[in-house]
Motif scaffolding. Sequence first.
Motif, PDB file in Angstrom:
ATOM      1  N   CYS A   1      11.715   1.223   0.280  1.00 22.13           N
ATOM      2  CA  CYS A   1      13.050   0.756  -0.098  1.00 22.13           C
ATOM      3  C   CYS A   1      13.643   1.659  -1.181  1.00 22.13           C
ATOM      4  CB  CYS A   1      12.941  -0.697  -0.577  1.00 22.13           C
ATOM      5  SG  CYS A   1      14.456  -1.385  -1.254  1.00 22.13           S
ATOM      6  N   THR A   2      14.525   2.564  -0.785  1.00 24.21           N
ATOM      7  CA  THR A   2      15.120   3.495  -1.742  1.00 24.21           C
ATOM      8  C   THR A   2      15.857   2.778  -2.871  1.00 24.21           C
ATOM      9  OG1 THR A   2      15.266   5.210  -0.059  1.00 24.21           O
ATOM     10  CG2 THR A   2      16.677   5.474  -1.985  1.00 24.21           C
ATOM     11  N   PRO A   3      16.683   1.752  -2.597  1.00 25.43           N
ATOM     12  CA  PRO A   3      17.321   1.047  -3.714  1.00 25.43           C
ATOM     13  C   PRO A   3      16.308   0.418  -4.672  1.00 25.43           C
ATOM     14  CG  PRO A   3      18.431   0.501  -1.658  1.00 25.43           C
ATOM     15  CD  PRO A   3      17.191   1.276  -1.295  1.00 25.43           C
TER      16      PRO A   3
ATOM     17  N   ALA B   1       5.556  -6.407   1.009  1.00 25.77           N
ATOM     18  CA  ALA B   1       6.131  -5.896   2.253  1.00 25.77           C
ATOM     19  C   ALA B   1       6.012  -4.377   2.343  1.00 25.77           C
ATOM     20  CB  ALA B   1       7.582  -6.339   2.417  1.00 25.77           C
ATOM     21  N   GLY B   2       5.000  -3.827   1.714  1.00 24.81           N
ATOM     22  CA  GLY B   2       4.776  -2.392   1.778  1.00 24.81           C
ATOM     23  C   GLY B   2       4.307  -1.964   3.161  1.00 24.81           C
ATOM     24  N   MET B   3       4.748  -0.806   3.588  1.00 24.24           N
ATOM     25  CA  MET B   3       4.344  -0.291   4.894  1.00 24.24           C
ATOM     26  C   MET B   3       3.111   0.610   4.795  1.00 24.24           C
ATOM     27  SD  MET B   3       8.067   0.442   6.543  1.00 24.24           S
ATOM     28  CE  MET B   3       7.568   0.456   8.249  1.00 24.24           C
ATOM     29  N   LYS B   4       2.859   1.156   3.607  1.00 28.28           N
ATOM     30  CA  LYS B   4       1.747   2.093   3.439  1.00 28.28           C
ATOM     31  C   LYS B   4       0.467   1.430   2.964  1.00 28.28           C
ATOM     32  CE  LYS B   4       4.687   6.066   2.528  1.00 28.28           C
ATOM     33  NZ  LYS B   4       5.011   7.131   1.568  1.00 28.28           N
ATOM     34  N   HIS B   5       0.498   0.108   2.756  1.00 35.80           N
ATOM     35  CA  HIS B   5      -0.681  -0.635   2.295  1.00 35.80           C
ATOM     36  C   HIS B   5      -1.264  -0.011   1.028  1.00 35.80           C
ATOM     37  CE1 HIS B   5      -1.062  -2.987   6.109  1.00 35.80           C
ATOM     38  NE2 HIS B   5      -0.266  -2.019   6.475  1.00 35.80           N
TER      39      HIS B   5
ATOM     40  N   GLY C   1      -1.835   3.674  -5.901  1.00 33.49           N
ATOM     41  CA  GLY C   1      -0.794   4.212  -5.028  1.00 33.49           C
ATOM     42  C   GLY C   1       0.580   3.672  -5.377  1.00 33.49           C
ATOM     43  N   ALA C   2       0.646   2.394  -5.721  1.00 30.24           N
ATOM     44  CA  ALA C   2       1.914   1.795  -6.130  1.00 30.24           C
ATOM     45  C   ALA C   2       2.403   2.410  -7.433  1.00 30.24           C
ATOM     46  CB  ALA C   2       1.760   0.286  -6.269  1.00 30.24           C
ATOM     47  N   ARG C   3       1.494   2.609  -8.372  1.00 28.73           N
ATOM     48  CA  ARG C   3       1.856   3.243  -9.642  1.00 28.73           C
ATOM     49  C   ARG C   3       2.382   4.662  -9.393  1.00 28.73           C
ATOM     50  NH1 ARG C   3       2.392   0.662 -13.488  1.00 28.73           N
ATOM     51  NH2 ARG C   3       0.509  -0.560 -13.405  1.00 28.73           N
ATOM     52  N   GLN C   4       1.770   5.382  -8.466  1.00 26.84           N
ATOM     53  CA  GLN C   4       2.216   6.738  -8.128  1.00 26.84           C
ATOM     54  C   GLN C   4       3.625   6.710  -7.522  1.00 26.84           C
ATOM     55  OE1 GLN C   4      -0.181   8.784  -5.169  1.00 26.84           O
ATOM     56  NE2 GLN C   4      -0.044  10.643  -6.395  1.00 26.84           N
ATOM     57  N   ALA C   5       3.910   5.719  -6.673  1.00 22.84           N
ATOM     58  CA  ALA C   5       5.252   5.591  -6.095  1.00 22.84           C
ATOM     59  C   ALA C   5       6.288   5.320  -7.184  1.00 22.84           C
ATOM     60  CB  ALA C   5       5.275   4.479  -5.049  1.00 22.84           C
ATOM     61  N   LEU C   6       5.949   4.488  -8.158  1.00 21.97           N
ATOM     62  CA  LEU C   6       6.867   4.192  -9.253  1.00 21.97           C
ATOM     63  C   LEU C   6       7.052   5.390 -10.185  1.00 21.97           C
ATOM     64  CD1 LEU C   6       5.900   0.542 -10.270  1.00 21.97           C
ATOM     65  CD2 LEU C   6       7.921   1.296  -8.997  1.00 21.97           C
ATOM     66  N   ALA C   7       6.038   6.228 -10.291  1.00 20.36           N
ATOM     67  CA  ALA C   7       6.112   7.395 -11.176  1.00 20.36           C
ATOM     68  C   ALA C   7       7.228   8.348 -10.759  1.00 20.36           C
ATOM     69  CB  ALA C   7       4.776   8.125 -11.207  1.00 20.36           C
TER      70      ALA C   7
ATOM     71  N   GLY D   1       0.716  -6.926   2.509  1.00 20.70           N
ATOM     72  CA  GLY D   1       1.213  -8.274   2.791  1.00 20.70           C
ATOM     73  C   GLY D   1       2.656  -8.449   2.381  1.00 20.70           C
ATOM     74  N   LYS D   2       3.309  -9.440   2.970  1.00 23.42           N
ATOM     75  CA  LYS D   2       4.697  -9.713   2.619  1.00 23.42           C
ATOM     76  C   LYS D   2       4.953 -11.191   2.341  1.00 23.42           C
ATOM     77  CE  LYS D   2       6.161  -9.656   7.454  1.00 23.42           C
ATOM     78  NZ  LYS D   2       7.070  -9.023   8.408  1.00 23.42           N
TER      79      LYS D   2
END
Length: 110
Positions: free
Chosen positions: A8-10, A38-42, A47-53, A69-70
């Motif tokens: 989700c880009t926004p 609702a993550g697609m990459k599980h 990994g989530a911290r890296q996405a937020l970085a 999970g969603k």
Amino acid sequence: MSIWAEWCTPCLIEAGDLAMVQQRYGSAAFDIRAILSAGMKHLDLAGARQALAKTQAESLPLWVEPNGGKKIALAFAGTSQSPYSLPCLLLVDRHGVVRGRSQGVGIVTN
């Protein structure tokens, strides 16, 4: 609380702003939590911290719904028109009561 997903880009754009608010106003009485749902990459926590970085939001307190999970997104970010709408911000009081909700554009209060 901010419910977001890595696709989700926004959500990712908003995360950077929320990190700045948390840094400036965060205290025992005010806290922003980022919840990956609702993550697609599980993604796991790292990994989530890296996405937020990527948006300088890695300092946000972070929870990750396991295995992509969603349930959280469905429970709190759902509407009658769609199962969920992200990004979703929840204003939760110290008793755990949701006092306000913002989904995408606009604000709906309880």
